[in-house]
Every structure is written in C-alpha cells, then in structure tokens.
Write a protein that holds these residues in place. Structure first.
Motif, PDB file in Angstrom:
ATOM      1  N   ARG A  60       0.770  -1.132   0.125  1.00 11.74           N
ATOM      2  CA  ARG A  60      -0.070   0.183  -0.102  1.00 11.74           C
ATOM      3  C   ARG A  60       0.927   1.305   0.076  1.00 11.74           C
ATOM      4  N   THR A  61       2.064   1.249   0.855  1.00 13.30           N
ATOM      5  CA  THR A  61       2.862   2.473   0.833  1.00 13.30           C
ATOM      6  C   THR A  61       3.363   2.816  -0.447  1.00 13.30           C
ATOM      7  N   GLY A  87       3.318   6.837  -5.221  1.00 16.38           N
ATOM      8  CA  GLY A  87       3.433   7.321  -6.679  1.00 16.38           C
ATOM      9  C   GLY A  87       2.238   8.144  -7.110  1.00 16.38           C
ATOM     10  N   ILE A  88       1.040   7.682  -6.573  1.00 18.37           N
ATOM     11  CA  ILE A  88      -0.252   8.342  -7.341  1.00 18.37           C
ATOM     12  C   ILE A  88      -1.012   8.985  -6.439  1.00 18.37           C
ATOM     13  N   ILE A  89      -1.039   9.071  -5.107  1.00 19.35           N
ATOM     14  CA  ILE A  89      -2.169   9.502  -4.351  1.00 19.35           C
ATOM     15  C   ILE A  89      -1.490  10.834  -3.509  1.00 19.35           C
ATOM     16  N   GLY A  90      -2.197  11.932  -3.413  1.00 16.92           N
ATOM     17  CA  GLY A  90      -1.625  13.093  -2.589  1.00 16.92           C
ATOM     18  C   GLY A  90      -2.884  13.326  -1.495  1.00 16.92           C
ATOM     19  N   PHE A  91      -2.617  13.812  -0.490  1.00 13.94           N
ATOM     20  CA  PHE A  91      -3.648  13.745   0.835  1.00 13.94           C
ATOM     21  C   PHE A  91      -3.579  15.295   1.067  1.00 13.94           C
ATOM     22  N   VAL A  92      -4.808  16.070   1.199  1.00 15.39           N
ATOM     23  CA  VAL A  92      -5.250  17.103   2.092  1.00 15.39           C
ATOM     24  C   VAL A  92      -5.896  16.999   3.099  1.00 15.39           C
ATOM     25  N   GLU A 134       8.981  19.245   0.098  1.00 13.58           N
ATOM     26  CA  GLU A 134       9.882  18.504  -0.437  1.00 13.58           C
ATOM     27  C   GLU A 134       9.642  16.995   0.113  1.00 13.58           C
ATOM     28  N   LEU A 135       9.076  16.938   1.321  1.00 13.98           N
ATOM     29  CA  LEU A 135       9.285  15.631   1.934  1.00 13.98           C
ATOM     30  C   LEU A 135       8.697  14.357   0.994  1.00 13.98           C
ATOM     31  N   PRO A 136       7.584  14.377   0.372  1.00 14.60           N
ATOM     32  CA  PRO A 136       7.331  13.265  -0.679  1.00 14.60           C
ATOM     33  C   PRO A 136       8.235  12.901  -1.449  1.00 14.60           C
ATOM     34  N   LEU A 137       8.966  13.919  -2.165  1.00  9.80           N
ATOM     35  CA  LEU A 137      10.070  13.718  -3.087  1.00  9.80           C
ATOM     36  C   LEU A 137      11.164  12.981  -2.519  1.00  9.80           C
ATOM     37  N   LEU A 138      11.468  13.204  -1.372  1.00 10.46           N
ATOM     38  CA  LEU A 138      12.417  12.428  -0.675  1.00 10.46           C
ATOM     39  C   LEU A 138      12.389  10.909  -0.608  1.00 10.46           C
ATOM     40  N   TYR A 139      10.821  10.807  -0.081  1.00 14.85           N
ATOM     41  CA  TYR A 139      10.370   9.410   0.004  1.00 14.85           C
ATOM     42  C   TYR A 139      10.632   8.494  -1.204  1.00 14.85           C
ATOM     43  N   VAL A 174       2.942  18.096  -5.245  1.00 16.12           N
ATOM     44  CA  VAL A 174       4.545  18.108  -5.900  1.00 16.12           C
ATOM     45  C   VAL A 174       4.908  16.963  -6.489  1.00 16.12           C
ATOM     46  N   ALA A 175       4.335  15.873  -6.094  1.00 11.63           N
ATOM     47  CA  ALA A 175       4.738  14.499  -6.673  1.00 11.63           C
ATOM     48  C   ALA A 175       3.866  14.058  -8.009  1.00 11.63           C
ATOM     49  N   ASN A 176       3.108  15.194  -8.436  1.00 12.63           N
ATOM     50  CA  ASN A 176       2.168  14.836  -9.451  1.00 12.63           C
ATOM     51  C   ASN A 176       1.461  13.766  -9.370  1.00 12.63           C
ATOM     52  N   PRO A 177       0.496  13.679  -8.186  1.00 17.91           N
ATOM     53  CA  PRO A 177      -0.535  12.554  -8.134  1.00 17.91           C
ATOM     54  C   PRO A 177      -1.770  12.497  -9.309  1.00 17.91           C
ATOM     55  N   LYS A 178      -2.252  11.321  -9.397  1.00 17.45           N
ATOM     56  CA  LYS A 178      -3.199  11.308 -10.239  1.00 17.45           C
ATOM     57  C   LYS A 178      -4.302  11.503  -9.534  1.00 17.45           C
ATOM     58  N   LEU A 179      -4.414  11.158  -8.171  1.00 20.27           N
ATOM     59  CA  LEU A 179      -5.502  11.085  -7.314  1.00 20.27           C
ATOM     60  C   LEU A 179      -5.421  12.079  -5.931  1.00 20.27           C
ATOM     61  N   ILE A 180      -6.104  13.044  -5.500  1.00 21.36           N
ATOM     62  CA  ILE A 180      -6.021  13.722  -4.499  1.00 21.36           C
ATOM     63  C   ILE A 180      -7.287  13.601  -3.748  1.00 21.36           C
ATOM     64  N   LEU A 181      -6.955  13.120  -2.488  1.00 25.97           N
ATOM     65  CA  LEU A 181      -7.743  12.824  -1.330  1.00 25.97           C
ATOM     66  C   LEU A 181      -8.055  14.079  -0.448  1.00 25.97           C
TER      67      LEU A 181
END
Length: 224
Positions: free
Chosen positions: A77-78, A83-88, A105-110, A157-164
């Motif tokens: 899941r992680t 790669g595809i999900i962003g959270f707000v 920057e944090l998601p890009l470091l991961y 910033v990670a260009n997700p396909k889905l934002i939740l």
C-alpha cells in the motif's frame, strides 16, 4: 479509476463489533471531482482512508486503476500510495520542525527524486500556491490559509493522479476556504481526480458529483 465492490469495514474489540462500512459500491472515473457527504460517524473518513491505501477493508474489493488492492500488505500500500495519491487534511498535518520548503519536499525525498529535480518541483509547487515568499517560514509562523496552501503544494508536488481531501476547509474562514476550493477546482480542471470528504454543502457544490453515506451505506447519488 476507483471501483469498490461490497466493501465492508468492521472495527472489533474484545466486546464490541462496529460496522463502519457495509456493502459500499462506488465508481469514480479518472478526472472526476467527487464529494463524499453524510453525518458524523457515517463512515466518510473510513472510506477515504481505504481509498487512500491507509487501511484495508475487512471484506469486499477495492480496484484502483484496475488493480485489486483490497488485500495489499502495508508495504505494498505504501509503495503504491507514494506514486499516485496526494492527501489534504483538515488539520493541515504539517511537520512543525520543517519549514515550508522542507514540508513540500518531503514526498519527493520518500520517492528518492534527485536533488536538482526536487528543487525545481518544490519551487514550481510553491509558485503555484503563491507561498514562495514563505519558504523559510515554519508552520507556526503561517496563517491557516497559508498552512493549507503548503499542504496542497505538498500533495501536488509528486504529480499524483488522485488527491484525497478530508474536510480541507474545515479550519479556515470563508475567504481562505473559497481560495482552497478554487485551487482544488483548478487541479481538477487539469485532469487530477479529486475525492473530498466534506460537511459543507457549499464546498460540495464545487464537485461534479456527490456520494452520500448514512450509517456506513451509500444512499442514492446526487448528480450536479
């Protein structure tokens, strides 16, 4: 993009069994902006957590981009979520010890993105959210509206396909709330799929479609 079949989530303790979701069947197409509404305790956030791969259902199936992810391990899941999900989140969920730039920057470091590309993408996200002048500030030095802009920048910033988005305007005044909803609408107009939990009928008006939950079950959908 999203499809659930007879999705159920049961929380169990030694003495109590709580049905948070019962036979939830929904479909969300790529590029849609969908609002999930319902009274407190109806299962909205539980459903969003499953859609965001933060949790697995107790039973039923969840298809994300055609793949059944309902029995994925935590590591699986992680890896997919990165790669595809962003959270707000309503509470912004920023790291107090990191400044604006570092939070974004944090998601890009991961994702182990190279440093030069990280810098470019963070700068672009800050510019888009009009917070470049705050890049060295820490969350406690920002207004609520600015913190939510940072949270959205971190999500995109990670260009997700889905934002939740879970109650993204819940801690904001009406002006800042309208600005945040406008930002989400702009992202959706560019093709990003957005699923938003909200209590606000006003915010739900920005969506293409409303999914209503009551007592863990979907009631007839409302098309705007």
């Amino acid at each position: 993009m999203i499809k659930t079949e007879n999705l159920q989530k049961i929380f169990r303790t030694e003495e109590v069994e709580t049905w948070a979701l019962s036979e939830v069947n929904i479909e969300i197409n790529e590029g849609e902006f969908v609002a999930i509404m319902g009274p407190s305790g109806c299962g909205k956030t539980t459903l969003l957590n499953i859609l965001g791969l933060l949790d697995n259902p107790t039973s039923g199936q969840y298809f994300l981009n055609g793949t059944d992810v309902s029995k994925f391990t935590e590591n699986e899941r992680t890896n997919l979520r990165k790669g595809i999900i962003g959270f707000v989140f309503q509470s912004f969920n920023l790291i107090e010890e990191l400044n604006v730039y570092e939070n974004i920057e944090l998601p890009l470091l991961y994702m182990r993105i190279p440093a030069a590309e990280r810098k470019q993408r963070v700068k672009e996200a800050m510019n888009r959210m009009a917070i470049s002048h705050r890049e060295k500030h820490f969350p406690q030095q920002l207004s609520g509206g600015q913190q939510q802009r940072v949270a959205i920048a971190r999500a995109v910033v990670a260009n997700p396909k889905l934002i939740l988005a879970d109650e993204p305007t819940g801690n904001l005044d009406s002006k800042n709330g309208a600005e945040v909803m406008s930002l989400l609408t702009d992202l959706n107009s560019e093709g990003t799929t957005i699923v938003m939990v909200t209590h606000s009928q006003h915010d739900a008006g920005y969506a293409n479609r409303i999914i209503k939950l009551f007592d863990g079950k979907v009631v007839p959908e409302v098309v705007l």
